[in-house]
Design an enzyme around this catalytic site. Sequence first.
Site, PDB file in Angstrom:
ATOM      1  N   HIS A 306      42.823   6.487 -40.392  1.00 45.80           N
ATOM      2  CA  HIS A 306      42.838   8.294 -40.307  1.00 45.80           C
ATOM      3  C   HIS A 306      42.225   8.969 -39.312  1.00 45.80           C
ATOM      4  CE1 HIS A 306      45.713  11.419 -42.026  1.00 45.80           C
ATOM      5  NE2 HIS A 306      46.251  10.811 -41.970  1.00 45.80           N
ATOM      6  N   ASP A 363      50.798   4.276 -42.944  1.00 44.58           N
ATOM      7  CA  ASP A 363      52.316   3.236 -42.578  1.00 44.58           C
ATOM      8  C   ASP A 363      51.570   1.881 -42.299  1.00 44.58           C
ATOM      9  OD1 ASP A 363      51.960   5.930 -39.948  1.00 44.58           O
ATOM     10  OD2 ASP A 363      53.898   5.054 -41.430  1.00 44.58           O
TER      11      ASP A 363
HETATM   12  C1  SDX Z   1      49.691   9.563 -39.522  1.00 51.51           C
HETATM   13  O1  SDX Z   1      47.320  13.607 -39.090  1.00 51.51           O
HETATM   14  C2  SDX Z   1      48.298  12.790 -40.681  1.00 51.51           C
HETATM   15  O2  SDX Z   1      47.668  13.463 -40.674  1.00 51.51           O
HETATM   16  C3  SDX Z   1      49.124  11.955 -39.687  1.00 51.51           C
HETATM   17  C4  SDX Z   1      49.614  10.789 -40.545  1.00 51.51           C
HETATM   18  C5  SDX Z   1      50.557  12.071 -41.558  1.00 51.51           C
HETATM   19  O3  SDX Z   1      51.430  12.095 -42.535  1.00 51.51           O
HETATM   20  O4  SDX Z   1      51.285  12.882 -40.560  1.00 51.51           O
HETATM   21  O5  SDX Z   1      48.784  10.285 -41.486  1.00 51.51           O
HETATM   22  C6  SDX Z   1      50.535  10.201 -39.988  1.00 51.51           C
HETATM   23  O6  SDX Z   1      49.375   9.241 -37.831  1.00 51.51           O
HETATM   24  C7  SDX Z   1      48.988   8.201 -39.436  1.00 51.51           C
HETATM   25  C8  SDX Z   1      47.936   6.974 -38.886  1.00 51.51           C
HETATM   26  C9  SDX Z   1      49.340   6.392 -38.090  1.00 51.51           C
HETATM   27  N1  SDX Z   1      48.214   5.216 -37.306  1.00 51.51           N
HETATM   28  C10 SDX Z   1      47.944   4.526 -37.349  1.00 51.51           C
HETATM   29  O7  SDX Z   1      47.919   3.608 -37.729  1.00 51.51           O
HETATM   30  C11 SDX Z   1      47.160   3.695 -35.338  1.00 51.51           C
HETATM   31  C12 SDX Z   1      46.338   2.679 -35.811  1.00 51.51           C
HETATM   32  N2  SDX Z   1      44.729   3.638 -36.293  1.00 51.51           N
HETATM   33  C13 SDX Z   1      43.849   4.415 -35.108  1.00 51.51           C
HETATM   34  O8  SDX Z   1      44.840   4.031 -33.962  1.00 51.51           O
HETATM   35  C14 SDX Z   1      43.268   5.268 -35.429  1.00 51.51           C
HETATM   36  O9  SDX Z   1      42.445   5.195 -36.657  1.00 51.51           O
HETATM   37  C15 SDX Z   1      44.285   6.720 -35.588  1.00 51.51           C
HETATM   38  C16 SDX Z   1      44.656   7.432 -34.598  1.00 51.51           C
HETATM   39  C17 SDX Z   1      44.805   6.897 -37.046  1.00 51.51           C
HETATM   40  C18 SDX Z   1      42.993   8.114 -36.211  1.00 51.51           C
HETATM   41  O10 SDX Z   1      42.262   8.492 -34.948  1.00 51.51           O
HETATM   42  P1  SDX Z   1      41.457   8.390 -34.120  1.00 51.51           P
HETATM   43  O11 SDX Z   1      40.484   9.684 -35.794  1.00 51.51           O
HETATM   44  O12 SDX Z   1      40.844   9.373 -33.444  1.00 51.51           O
HETATM   45  O13 SDX Z   1      39.619   7.621 -35.024  1.00 51.51           O
HETATM   46  P2  SDX Z   1      38.816   7.141 -33.597  1.00 51.51           P
HETATM   47  O14 SDX Z   1      40.294   6.395 -32.814  1.00 51.51           O
HETATM   48  O15 SDX Z   1      37.935   8.138 -32.787  1.00 51.51           O
HETATM   49  O16 SDX Z   1      38.488   5.250 -33.746  1.00 51.51           O
HETATM   50  C19 SDX Z   1      36.993   5.695 -34.722  1.00 51.51           C
HETATM   51  C20 SDX Z   1      36.611   4.804 -34.098  1.00 51.51           C
HETATM   52  C21 SDX Z   1      36.828   4.012 -32.727  1.00 51.51           C
HETATM   53  O17 SDX Z   1      35.529   2.900 -32.770  1.00 51.51           O
HETATM   54  P3  SDX Z   1      34.025   3.471 -32.332  1.00 51.51           P
HETATM   55  O18 SDX Z   1      34.799   4.158 -30.923  1.00 51.51           O
HETATM   56  O19 SDX Z   1      33.573   4.378 -33.464  1.00 51.51           O
HETATM   57  O20 SDX Z   1      33.144   2.506 -32.116  1.00 51.51           O
HETATM   58  O21 SDX Z   1      37.116   3.547 -35.562  1.00 51.51           O
HETATM   59  C22 SDX Z   1      37.653   2.499 -34.069  1.00 51.51           C
HETATM   60  C23 SDX Z   1      38.297   3.096 -32.463  1.00 51.51           C
HETATM   61  O22 SDX Z   1      37.732   2.284 -31.512  1.00 51.51           O
HETATM   62  N3  SDX Z   1      38.644   2.205 -34.958  1.00 51.51           N
HETATM   63  C24 SDX Z   1      39.923   1.231 -35.630  1.00 51.51           C
HETATM   64  C25 SDX Z   1      40.909   1.651 -35.970  1.00 51.51           C
HETATM   65  N4  SDX Z   1      41.308   2.780 -36.196  1.00 51.51           N
HETATM   66  C26 SDX Z   1      39.886   4.067 -35.688  1.00 51.51           C
HETATM   67  N5  SDX Z   1      39.522   0.053 -34.557  1.00 51.51           N
HETATM   68  C27 SDX Z   1      40.371  -0.539 -35.380  1.00 51.51           C
HETATM   69  N6  SDX Z   1      41.458  -0.535 -35.778  1.00 51.51           N
HETATM   70  C28 SDX Z   1      41.902   0.557 -36.277  1.00 51.51           C
HETATM   71  N7  SDX Z   1      42.876   0.748 -36.862  1.00 51.51           N
END
Ligand code: SDX
Length: 431
Positions: A306, A363
Site C-alpha cells: 500500500h 483487497d
Molecule cells: C487500494 O491509496 C489507497 O488508499 C487505495 C485503497 C483505498 O482504500 O482507496 O487503499 C485501495 O487500492 C489498495 C491497494 C490495492 N492494490 C493492490 O493490492 C495491487 C498490489 N499492490 C501493489 O501494486 C502496490 O503495493 C501498490 C499499488 C498498492 C502501491 O504501490 P506503490 O506505493 O507505488 O509501491 P511500489 O509499486 O513503488 O512498490 C515498492 C516496492 C517495489 O519493489 P522495489 O522496486 O523497491 O524492489 O515494493 C514492491 C515493488 O515491486 N511491491 C510489491 C508489491 N507491492 C509493492 N512486490 C510484490 N507484490 C506486491 N503486491
Amino acid sequence: MSEKATLSLDGKEYELPVIVGTENEKAVDISKLRAETGYITYDDGYGNTGSCISSITYIDGENGILRYRGIDIAEIAEKSDFIETAYLIIYGRFPTREERQEFNHLIVEHELLHESMRNQFQGFPFHAHPMAVLSAMINSMSCFHPQLLEIDDESKFIQATARLLSKVRTIAAFSYKHSVGQPLIYPTSNRSYTENFLHMMFSAPNTDYEPDPDVVRAMDLMFILHADHEQNCSTSTVRMVGSSKANLFTSVAAGVSALWGRLHGGANQAVLEMLMGIHERGESIPQVLAKAKDKNSDFRLMGFGHRVYKNFDPRARIIKDACDKVLYKLGKKDPLLGIAKDLAEAALEDEYFVERKLYPNVDFYSGIIMRAIGIPINMFTVMFAIGRMPGWIANWKETQDNPKGRIYRPRQIYNGPAKRSYEQAKTPFLD
Ligand code: SDX
C-alpha cells in the site's frame, strides 16, 4: 510561533511556511515556490505531495490507523451501519433522529431509475464489465437530473447525494441481472439499504431472496470499510474533475473509472483470480512468493502492499475476522481462504516483504467474503464503488466549498525535443 522551512537555492535562502495537521502531521507549503524561486517540485506518483487540506479521513500508515471524521474504523465497523457512516463522512457529524429518518426517506424515494435509464441496460452487451456499465450509467445521471448539475444550495446537494447513494445499488444490481439474462428486480421500500441491494441482486420473479441477517451485516460492513480513504487514486480523480466545477455525477463517474484499475479497486477481483489460479495449478506458497519477488515477472502478490500503510491495513484485519464468521454462518468452507492465510503468514516472515513493509491491504480478504455471499468476481470492484460513494461525495463537496478552491492543474518538467522548425522535424521523414 508558526514553523518555517528554509530552502537554499542558487545561493539564496527562502523561508517556506509549514502547515501542521490535527495529528501533528507536517507539510511544507510550496504554494508560492515558483513565484519566488522559479522552481517547481517533482514527485512522481505524488507519494510526498499533499493535494489538499481535508477534514474527512485520517490515516496513519506507519501505525495502521484509519479514522472517519476522527472516529476509529474498528469502532465504526462495530457500532454503525453504512447509511449512518455515509452521513457522518458527508456531513462531518452523525444525523439527528429526524435527519436520519429524512435521509432514509430520500434514499427510498430515489431508489428507482428513470425507465429510460433502465432501458439503457438493453444496449450493453451481456459480457460488458460492470465497472464500464457503472461509470456510464452514473455519468448518464447528468442527463436525467439536469436540475442537479449546478448544486448551489444544501437542498440540491442532499438531493444529488441521495440519488447517487441510492441508485448506485440499483445500477449495480441491474448490470448484474442484465449480464446473466435475468429480469431486472426492482428495490422495495420496506428493505434496508443493503438488504435491498442483495434483494435486487439475488431475487427473481419466481423467488424472493431473503438474505441471512449475518450476510446483510457482512455486506454492510464491507461498504463501511470502503467508505473513504483520504486522497487515493479514485478520490483524487473525483477532486480533480470537481475542481473544474464539473457536476457531482460526472465527477463520481470519473472516480469509478479510476477505481477500476487493478492496482487500485480492481485489486479485489485480481486477488480472487490470483488465489483461484494458485488453487487450480496447485502452486506452493514458496513458488508464489518467488514469482512475486522475481523482478523479471510482472506477477505481483495482489492485495499486498500500500502506498500509505507500511503496517497492517486495519480494514484487512477486520475483514479477515469477518471471513471466518461469515463462512461459518453460511456453513461454507473456502480453500481460497486457507491459501490467503498461508500466503499472508509466509509473506509477513519473508525478507522481501518485510523490508518493503508490504502487508495485506483491504483487497486481500474482501473477495473471500463477497464470494461466500455469492457476489460474482467481476462485480467485486463495483462493491468497492458502492462503499466508496460517500467518500467521493464528501471530497467533491470539499472542493466546491473551498472558498480558495482552484482548478487542479499540476506543472511538469519537459524532456521532449528542443526548439526546432517544421522542416527540421520533417526532413528525416521526407521520401
Ligand atoms: C487500494 O491509496 C489507497 O488508499 C487505495 C485503497 C483505498 O482504500 O482507496 O487503499 C485501495 O487500492 C489498495 C491497494 C490495492 N492494490 C493492490 O493490492 C495491487 C498490489 N499492490 C501493489 O501494486 C502496490 O503495493 C501498490 C499499488 C498498492 C502501491 O504501490 P506503490 O506505493 O507505488 O509501491 P511500489 O509499486 O513503488 O512498490 C515498492 C516496492 C517495489 O519493489 P522495489 O522496486 O523497491 O524492489 O515494493 C514492491 C515493488 O515491486 N511491491 C510489491 C508489491 N507491492 C509493492 N512486490 C510484490 N507484490 C506486491 N503486491
